[in-house]
Scaffold this active site. Structure first.
Site, PDB file in Angstrom:
ATOM      1  N   HIS A 251      21.226 -29.824  26.024  1.00  0.00           N
ATOM      2  CA  HIS A 251      21.569 -30.272  27.374  1.00  0.00           C
ATOM      3  C   HIS A 251      22.771 -31.189  27.279  1.00  0.00           C
ATOM      4  O   HIS A 251      22.907 -31.945  26.317  1.00  0.00           O
ATOM      5  CB  HIS A 251      20.392 -31.026  28.004  1.00  0.00           C
ATOM      6  CG  HIS A 251      20.515 -31.138  29.482  1.00  0.00           C
ATOM      7  ND1 HIS A 251      21.229 -32.146  30.093  1.00  0.00           N
ATOM      8  CD2 HIS A 251      20.047 -30.338  30.474  1.00  0.00           C
ATOM      9  CE1 HIS A 251      21.183 -31.958  31.396  1.00  0.00           C
ATOM     10  NE2 HIS A 251      20.485 -30.879  31.662  1.00  0.00           N
ATOM     11  N   GLU A 306      14.367 -25.442  30.998  1.00  0.00           N
ATOM     12  CA  GLU A 306      14.229 -23.997  31.150  1.00  0.00           C
ATOM     13  C   GLU A 306      13.141 -23.407  30.243  1.00  0.00           C
ATOM     14  O   GLU A 306      12.592 -22.355  30.544  1.00  0.00           O
ATOM     15  CB  GLU A 306      15.561 -23.298  30.842  1.00  0.00           C
ATOM     16  CG  GLU A 306      16.744 -23.820  31.623  1.00  0.00           C
ATOM     17  CD  GLU A 306      16.774 -23.319  33.049  1.00  0.00           C
ATOM     18  OE1 GLU A 306      15.698 -23.076  33.611  1.00  0.00           O
ATOM     19  OE2 GLU A 306      17.879 -23.196  33.594  1.00  0.00           O
TER      20      GLU A 306
END
Ligand code: ACO
Length: 365
Positions: A251, A306
């Site tokens: 991320h 996710e």
């Protein structure tokens, strides 16, 4: 070109490009708050409707409700004309665009416009999903919340409580996340004094890419390709050696474990339908985190939202082809709240760019 020159940061990494009172993210500590409230508390004690109102108005309204709204007939007509093979994100983006044209939304964005487009989107996506399967769309049930109403309009059956709660929790977790690429896109569009439907359509386009919202269906593919846990180490080592990225990991902001992944993992644990898959995913995650730490010892790459979104979305019975668009439904509250904030700031976003092309030259005689 000198990437370290002051004022220039490729990909805008580390650049503060505006201010917000919506979400605060501490990437090093793995913390996320909406208007000060920790995401874990909001998932446990809130609903998507109350969280959306919090984002739009700043007020905590625990009893707020938000049901799906019927799309204008013109939008259904547009969806009818899309090929059944169309990508669901393309369909949702098209629906947002057609909605803007039909409803005539104009600047400045309002809370009512934010509520309306957020309530419209699940119905539009469900309608597209049914039409591509050769079925007619189903009218929304005004007694159901947005997540439950979406599931109902997909299948025509009332969802069980566990699925409705799990998808509502997913919607809360996905509602808002600072200046991510799609939100920034929405803010750029509103900063030109364009309308909320244009901003949402642009945001959906930005979210479509696998480096942003397209990852959860790829997580499912990845776990499928890995096959069994005893093959995971070899598979992951091979993927990293080929320079591939592990989906559901990494991320831009989080160097610690993404708190949204932690929240969704516990939600997924409440869904018996996905228990076996989840068991495998947890075991693969452990191996992946170990190998990523070896692979990039100086750049922590942890599990992102996710990874466990894939478990929740499968657990509530959604087809992987709908995963990214379902994420987009959840993000409507954040996108539209940012539109309101951006309109208040009312300042055109227009950065400079470094020119790296040829120096002045002249056409041949
Ligand atoms: N697997 C393997 N390597 C990775 C991963 C990953 N998932 N993520 C980053 N890296 C490596 C890159 O290859 C790069 O290595 P290099 O310097 O040798 O080229 C290094 O880490 C830095 O990569 P960047 O893309 O510059 O780092 P950033 O932190 O900006 O990346 C991103 C964030 C784009 C999300 C990335 O981690 C990624 O592609 N992840 C996989 C896709 C994914 O899960 N997307 C969903 C993100 S969550 C969301 O948007 C809601």
């Amino acid at each position: 070109m000198n990437d370290t020159e002051p004022g220039y940061s490729p990909g805008l990494k580390g650049v503060v490009a505006g201010q917000t009172s919506l979400a605060s993210i501490d990437g090093d500590r793995g913390e996320l708050r909406y208007r000060g409230y920790p995401i874990g508390e909001l998932v446990e004690r809130g609903s998507y409707a109350s969280v959306a109102e919090l984002l739009w108005t700043g007020e905590w309204a625990p009893d707020a409700t938000l049901a799906c709204a019927a799309p204008p007939p013109e939008v259904i007509e547009v969806l009818r004309r899309l090929p059944p093979s169309a990508n669901a994100m393309d369909a949702l983006r098209t629906a947002a665009s057609a909605y803007g044209a039909v409803s005539g939304t104009s600047w400045p964005p309002t809370v009512e416009q934010a509520r309306a487009i957020t309530a419209f989107a699940p119905s539009a996506l469900a309608a597209f999903s049914r039409l591509r399967d050769g079925q007619e769309p189903i009218d929304p049930d005004p007694s159901l919340g947005l997540a439950a109403g979406f599931l109902y309009q997909l299948s025509g059956e009332l969802p069980d409580d566990a699925s409705a709660r799990a998808l509502d929790a997913y919607f809360i977790v996905g509602a808002e996340h600072g200046f991510n690429a799609s939100t920034f896109t929405a803010r750029v569009i509103i900063s030109t004094r364009s309308d909320i439907a244009s901003a949402v359509a642009g945001a959906i386009g930005a979210l479509k890419g696998p480096r942003h919202g397209g990852a959860p269906s790829e997580v499912v593919d990845q776990i499928h390709q890995i096959g069994s846990v005893d093959r995971a180490e070899e598979w992951i080592r091979g993927a990293l050696a080929r320079g591939e990225r592990l989906m559901g990991f990494g991320h831009r902001v989080y160097r610690a474990y993404d708190p949204r992944a932690a929240a969704l993992r516990s939600v997924a644990e409440s869904l018996s339908s996905v228990a076996e898959w989840l068991g495998k995913a947890v075991a693969v995650e452990e191996i992946a985190l170990r190998l990523l730490a070896e692979w990039k010892p100086d750049y922590p790459i942890k599990t992102n939202v996710e990874y466990y979104a894939a478990a929740v979305l499968q657990g509530v019975g959604l087809a992987p082809s709908l995963f990214p668009a379902t994420f987009a439904l959840a993000r409507h509250a954040g996108w539209t709240a940012h539109c309101l904030e951006e309109a208040d700031a009312d300042m055109l976003i227009r950065p400079d760019v470094r020119y790296v092309g040829p120096a002045e030259r002249h056409l041949p005689d």
